[in-house]
Scaffold this motif. Structure first.
Motif, PDB file in Angstrom:
ATOM      1  N   THR A  30      47.706  35.839  34.932  1.00 60.75           N
ATOM      2  CA  THR A  30      47.490  35.796  36.381  1.00 60.75           C
ATOM      3  C   THR A  30      46.925  34.437  36.768  1.00 60.75           C
ATOM      4  O   THR A  30      46.654  33.587  35.925  1.00 60.75           O
ATOM      5  CB  THR A  30      46.523  36.904  36.844  1.00 60.75           C
ATOM      6  OG1 THR A  30      45.169  36.519  36.545  1.00 60.75           O
ATOM      7  CG2 THR A  30      46.825  38.231  36.155  1.00 60.75           C
ATOM      8  N   ASP A 197      44.489  36.237  42.677  1.00 58.88           N
ATOM      9  CA  ASP A 197      45.671  37.015  43.011  1.00 58.88           C
ATOM     10  C   ASP A 197      45.337  38.485  42.793  1.00 58.88           C
ATOM     11  O   ASP A 197      44.284  38.824  42.246  1.00 58.88           O
ATOM     12  CB  ASP A 197      46.906  36.572  42.230  1.00 58.88           C
ATOM     13  CG  ASP A 197      46.741  36.726  40.719  1.00 58.88           C
ATOM     14  OD1 ASP A 197      45.738  37.337  40.270  1.00 58.88           O
ATOM     15  OD2 ASP A 197      47.607  36.236  39.977  1.00 58.88           O
ATOM     16  N   ALA A 199      46.637  40.883  40.888  1.00 54.77           N
ATOM     17  CA  ALA A 199      46.563  41.344  39.504  1.00 54.77           C
ATOM     18  C   ALA A 199      45.289  40.867  38.830  1.00 54.77           C
ATOM     19  O   ALA A 199      44.601  41.636  38.145  1.00 54.77           O
ATOM     20  CB  ALA A 199      47.784  40.862  38.730  1.00 54.77           C
ATOM     21  N   GLY A 200      44.954  39.599  39.020  1.00 54.49           N
ATOM     22  CA  GLY A 200      43.749  39.066  38.418  1.00 54.49           C
ATOM     23  C   GLY A 200      42.504  39.754  38.930  1.00 54.49           C
ATOM     24  O   GLY A 200      41.572  40.057  38.166  1.00 54.49           O
TER      25      GLY A 200
END
Length: 280
Positions: A30, A197, A199-200
């Protein structure tokens, strides 16, 4: 060692391995930066632990200490930044080697003496870990290596500070809450490098809430039944567990070398945990 201590120790090691996988995924796959990952991990862990205290009708988040909080943050931050330049194998070797040396040295200083069975188990566990991690590993960058060694010493100190706490959940919550402003200060100083982001962010929150917050509270509970030498040695299982989980969940190769190394490390840990140490 009681069955309760053994179960808590096993759960803590699974949490630590899960935390390694989440951190590896976040920083590898990510766009999240290391400072933001660390801050989100600490903040989500603190919030989760505070909620758990509230659910049990206790708000004793004043437990813990600033020393333990500083050790916790030093570990979490150094771990994240080190993995920006280290590969997973070299990083795990440096981290848990430093944990092993720092906690065992403290145990010797405090008067713990090791029987031959425990010494043989330690040698077997370290040999298995080296067999897995060393072959093919290039020399690590000096900056990243020093950061990971710092992370290992800090985690060893955090574990030692938690061995005598009366309320593991409250102590862990207090440590996380104290670490929040320090973590946010690091992010503020590095705000120009911030990157996030979805996902991160998700990996960081999951790492902080479950495998860090809850996992560390379980570890503090287990520590009350472990000597420093035992607590140091059992953590050598984490890179093995993480590698095995990576092969199952991340499609990483499961080789004969990995299987043999896992057997050596876990067998060595079993010898250490079943041996009795001499006191002063």
């Amino acid at each position: 060692m009681t069955a309760r201590t053994l179960l808590l120790t096993a759960l803590a090691m699974v949490a630590f391995a899960g935390n390694s996988l989440l951190c590896r995924l976040a920083l590898r796959d990510t766009d999240i930066d290391a400072a933001s990952f660390t801050s989100l991990r600490i903040v989500s862990g603190a919030l989760t632990l505070w909620l758990l205290l509230r659910l049990r009708a206790s708000d004793n988040a004043g437990a813990g200490s600033w020393f333990a909080a500083a050790a916790l943050l030093a570990y979490a931050a150094a771990f994240s930044f080190a993995y920006l330049s280290l590969d997973a194998g070299v990083g795990a070797l440096l981290l848990f080697g430093a944990v092993q040396l720092s906690m065992s040295a403290w145990g010797l200083y405090r008067g713990e003496r090791f029987r031959r069975q425990a010494s043989a188990g330690l040698a077997l566990a370290i040999g298995g870990l080296l067999a897995l991690l060393l072959p093919g590993a290039s020399a690590p960058p000096l900056g990243g290596a020093l950061l990971m060694l710092l992370a290992g010493v800090a985690w060893g100190a955090y574990s030692l500070l938690g061995r005598g706490v009366a309320d593991p959940l409250a102590a862990t919550a207090g440590n996380f809450l104290r670490a929040v402003p320090m973590a946010l200060l690091i992010s503020a100083l590095l705000v120009g490098q911030a990157s996030l982001d979805v996902a991160g962010l998700g990996y960081a929150v999951l790492s902080g809430a479950l495998t860090s917050g809850v996992g560390y509270a379980i570890w503090y509970s287990a520590l009350r039944g472990l000597q420093a030498f035992q607590a140091a040695t059992v953590q050598l299982s984490v890179p093995i567990l993480a590698a095995l989980a990576g092969s199952l969940l991340l499609d990483e190769a499961l080789t004969l070398r990995l299987i043999v190394s896992a057997a050596a490390v876990l067998g060595g840990i079993a010898l250490v945990l079943s041996a009795k140490q001499h006191g002063r």
